[in-house]
Design a protein around this motif. Structure first.
Motif, mmCIF file in Angstrom:
data_model
loop_
_atom_site.group_PDB
_atom_site.id
_atom_site.type_symbol
_atom_site.label_atom_id
_atom_site.label_comp_id
_atom_site.label_asym_id
_atom_site.label_seq_id
_atom_site.Cartn_x
_atom_site.Cartn_y
_atom_site.Cartn_z
ATOM 1 N N ILE A 189 0.821 -1.209 0.000
ATOM 2 C CA ILE A 189 0.000 0.000 0.000
ATOM 3 C C ILE A 189 0.857 1.263 0.000
ATOM 4 C CG2 ILE A 189 -1.691 1.334 1.329
ATOM 5 C CD1 ILE A 189 -2.842 -1.367 2.272
ATOM 6 N N LEU A 190 1.881 1.309 0.837
ATOM 7 C CA LEU A 190 2.720 2.505 0.901
ATOM 8 C C LEU A 190 3.423 2.811 -0.421
ATOM 9 C CD1 LEU A 190 4.459 2.709 4.388
ATOM 10 C CD2 LEU A 190 2.501 3.965 3.519
ATOM 11 N N PRO A 191 4.006 1.823 -1.091
ATOM 12 C CA PRO A 191 4.601 2.139 -2.397
ATOM 13 C C PRO A 191 3.591 2.708 -3.385
ATOM 14 C CG PRO A 191 5.393 0.022 -1.615
ATOM 15 C CD PRO A 191 4.291 0.430 -0.680
ATOM 16 N N ARG A 192 2.352 2.226 -3.353
ATOM 17 C CA ARG A 192 1.345 2.744 -4.270
ATOM 18 C C ARG A 192 0.970 4.186 -3.923
ATOM 19 N NH1 ARG A 192 -0.973 -2.413 -3.740
ATOM 20 N NH2 ARG A 192 -2.791 -1.661 -2.575
ATOM 21 N N THR A 193 0.818 4.459 -2.627
ATOM 22 C CA THR A 193 0.482 5.832 -2.254
ATOM 23 C C THR A 193 1.613 6.780 -2.620
ATOM 24 O OG1 THR A 193 1.336 5.565 0.011
ATOM 25 C CG2 THR A 193 -0.994 5.070 -0.365
ATOM 26 N N GLN A 194 2.844 6.312 -2.525
ATOM 27 C CA GLN A 194 3.987 7.143 -2.895
ATOM 28 C C GLN A 194 3.925 7.517 -4.370
ATOM 29 O OE1 GLN A 194 7.867 5.564 -1.798
ATOM 30 N NE2 GLN A 194 8.796 6.477 -3.604
ATOM 31 N N ARG A 195 3.656 6.537 -5.211
ATOM 32 C CA ARG A 195 3.588 6.813 -6.647
ATOM 33 C C ARG A 195 2.433 7.759 -6.972
ATOM 34 N NH1 ARG A 195 4.641 1.189 -6.838
ATOM 35 N NH2 ARG A 195 2.435 0.758 -7.201
ATOM 36 N N VAL A 196 1.288 7.522 -6.353
ATOM 37 C CA VAL A 196 0.111 8.336 -6.632
ATOM 38 C C VAL A 196 0.329 9.780 -6.178
ATOM 39 C CG1 VAL A 196 -2.301 8.712 -5.954
ATOM 40 C CG2 VAL A 196 -1.536 6.424 -6.609
ATOM 41 N N ARG A 197 0.888 9.970 -4.999
ATOM 42 C CA ARG A 197 1.068 11.314 -4.457
ATOM 43 C C ARG A 197 2.027 12.157 -5.299
ATOM 44 N NH1 ARG A 197 3.322 12.173 -0.056
ATOM 45 N NH2 ARG A 197 2.028 13.800 0.880
ATOM 46 N N GLN A 198 2.999 11.517 -5.904
ATOM 47 C CA GLN A 198 3.968 12.245 -6.723
ATOM 48 C C GLN A 198 3.337 12.870 -7.957
ATOM 49 O OE1 GLN A 198 6.891 9.164 -7.351
ATOM 50 N NE2 GLN A 198 8.168 9.852 -5.646
ATOM 51 N N GLN A 199 2.167 12.388 -8.344
ATOM 52 C CA GLN A 199 1.510 12.868 -9.553
ATOM 53 C C GLN A 199 0.370 13.834 -9.252
ATOM 54 O OE1 GLN A 199 0.233 9.245 -11.470
ATOM 55 N NE2 GLN A 199 2.292 8.377 -11.510
ATOM 56 N N MET A 200 0.237 14.250 -7.996
ATOM 57 C CA MET A 200 -0.911 15.053 -7.571
ATOM 58 C C MET A 200 -0.491 16.452 -7.134
ATOM 59 S SD MET A 200 -3.076 12.380 -5.214
ATOM 60 C CE MET A 200 -4.180 11.168 -5.953
ATOM 61 N N SER A 201 -1.493 17.312 -7.043
ATOM 62 C CA SER A 201 -1.293 18.603 -6.396
ATOM 63 C C SER A 201 -1.065 18.370 -4.906
ATOM 64 C CB SER A 201 -2.520 19.493 -6.589
ATOM 65 O OG SER A 201 -3.634 18.951 -5.892
ATOM 66 N N GLN A 202 -0.585 19.392 -4.198
ATOM 67 C CA GLN A 202 -0.316 19.239 -2.774
ATOM 68 C C GLN A 202 -1.588 18.912 -2.000
ATOM 69 O OE1 GLN A 202 2.894 19.382 -1.231
ATOM 70 N NE2 GLN A 202 1.565 18.308 0.218
ATOM 71 N N ALA A 203 -2.683 19.586 -2.325
ATOM 72 C CA ALA A 203 -3.932 19.341 -1.613
ATOM 73 C C ALA A 203 -4.414 17.912 -1.825
ATOM 74 C CB ALA A 203 -5.004 20.337 -2.052
ATOM 75 N N SER A 204 -4.309 17.422 -3.059
ATOM 76 C CA SER A 204 -4.738 16.050 -3.349
ATOM 77 C C SER A 204 -3.807 15.038 -2.691
ATOM 78 C CB SER A 204 -4.776 15.821 -4.860
ATOM 79 O OG SER A 204 -5.750 16.644 -5.478
ATOM 80 N N ALA A 205 -2.515 15.341 -2.709
ATOM 81 C CA ALA A 205 -1.553 14.452 -2.058
ATOM 82 C C ALA A 205 -1.814 14.388 -0.557
ATOM 83 C CB ALA A 205 -0.132 14.929 -2.334
ATOM 84 N N ASN A 206 -2.190 15.507 0.031
ATOM 85 C CA ASN A 206 -2.522 15.517 1.456
ATOM 86 C C ASN A 206 -3.713 14.624 1.747
ATOM 87 O OD1 ASN A 206 -0.452 17.289 2.034
ATOM 88 N ND2 ASN A 206 -1.768 19.097 2.146
ATOM 89 N N ARG A 207 -4.692 14.621 0.846
ATOM 90 C CA ARG A 207 -5.872 13.776 1.065
ATOM 91 C C ARG A 207 -5.496 12.295 1.033
ATOM 92 N NH1 ARG A 207 -8.493 18.112 -1.630
ATOM 93 N NH2 ARG A 207 -8.135 17.265 -3.708
#
Length: 297
Positions: A189-207
């Motif tokens: 799960i953590l590796p997936r969240t890492q990849r996803v967050r890198q492609q998002m805005s800060q607000a979306s990454a925070n969510r």
């Protein structure tokens, strides 16, 4: 919590008094907290900033992929012979970690998998981890790069005195939450969240960060469910954990530190959310009930 006289984990590394150390080459570094005094009494600026960004959470460098380990620091493993403090905190920690090992070993075995037990590193003031350099103000954290939990025991005093969350089970919740991040890591799960967050805005990454933290709260609840099934819980234990979850909600921490709440900056969830997800894990005892992402990853 009934913990005395039971098995203690061998996976405790005591780096207290080692001076922390650093990483060669200038990379790593963790989230560097400004060294500025807090005003007045209470938690103070330093603790608030650390709590807001990394309270019970993941080192941000790991989520960003900046998890260079650098040099390895010599450590001394401790187990049942760990030197206890006058209040037996060391023995308590080793026992709680052993309980998390028993719970997750059994659950992984039931899934036909092997649970790689994490190491819990005790430190004073500062520490080098596989995710960078961190100080006490960072709060407890989990580093996926070296599959280790990091804890300065002074945090437990701050938890009780500054955050109004006393009690042994509040402390146990802290450890179980960080172990929840380890479970997320080894299940992918953590590796997936890492990849996803890198492609998002800060607000979306925070969510996404909030959803990650709430799932770790739910996994902590699962641990409490299984420990309760073994008869180790006492009256008031769950209330202590729920109180701790409430006291470290983003909304409460922000209101205390800056007098206003900024939801887009949340990284760990509101007090109500953190209580809700811990309670869900505790009451259901089912990992599937802890899907905070609901297919979003």
């Amino acid at each position: 919590m009934q913990w005395r006289g039971r098995r203690q984990s061998n996976n405790v590394s005591d780096r207290r008094g080692s001076g922390g150390g650093g990483f060669p080459g200038g990379r790593g570094g963790g989230m560097r907290i400004p060294i500025r005094a807090g005003g007045g009494g209470g938690i103070g600026f330093l603790l608030i900033i650390g709590a807001m960004w990394l309270f019970f959470g993941i080192n941000p460098l790991a989520l960003l992929g900046m998890d260079d380990g650098g040099g390895q620091q010599q450590t001394s493993s401790t187990g049942p012979g760990i030197q206890g403090t006058p209040d037996e905190t060391d023995d308590f920690i080793a026992t709680v970690l052993a309980d998390t090992e028993d719970v997750w070993n059994a659950r992984f075995q039931a899934m036909g998998e092997t649970y790689p037990e994490p190491t819990l590193v005790l430190f004073t003031n500062s520490v080098s981890s596989g995710c960078g350099f961190a100080g006490s103000a960072t709060g407890p954290f989990y580093c996926p790069a070296d599959q280790s939990l990091y804890l300065d025991l002074g945090f437990f005093r701050q938890l009780a005195q500054d955050l109004d969350a006393p009690g042994e089970f509040a402390q146990a919740y802290v450890i179980a939450h960080e172990v929840g991040h380890h479970v997320q890591n080894v299940t992918g799960i953590l590796p997936r969240t890492q990849r996803v967050r890198q492609q998002m805005s800060q607000a979306s990454a925070n969510r996404v960060s909030v959803l990650t933290e709430l799932q770790a709260d739910c996994y902590a609840g699962i641990w409490a469910h299984d420990v309760g099934g073994l008869g180790y819980l006492e009256a008031g234990d769950i209330d202590e954990a729920l109180n701790a979850a409430s006291q470290i909600g983003d909304d409460r921490l922000q209101r205390r530190s800056q007098g206003e709440v900024v939801p887009d900056s949340f990284t760990h969830g509101t007090s109500e959310q953190r209580q809700t997800w811990f309670r869900r894990g505790y009451e259901n005892g089912d990992m599937e009930a802890c899907d905070t992402f609901e297919g979003q990853l």
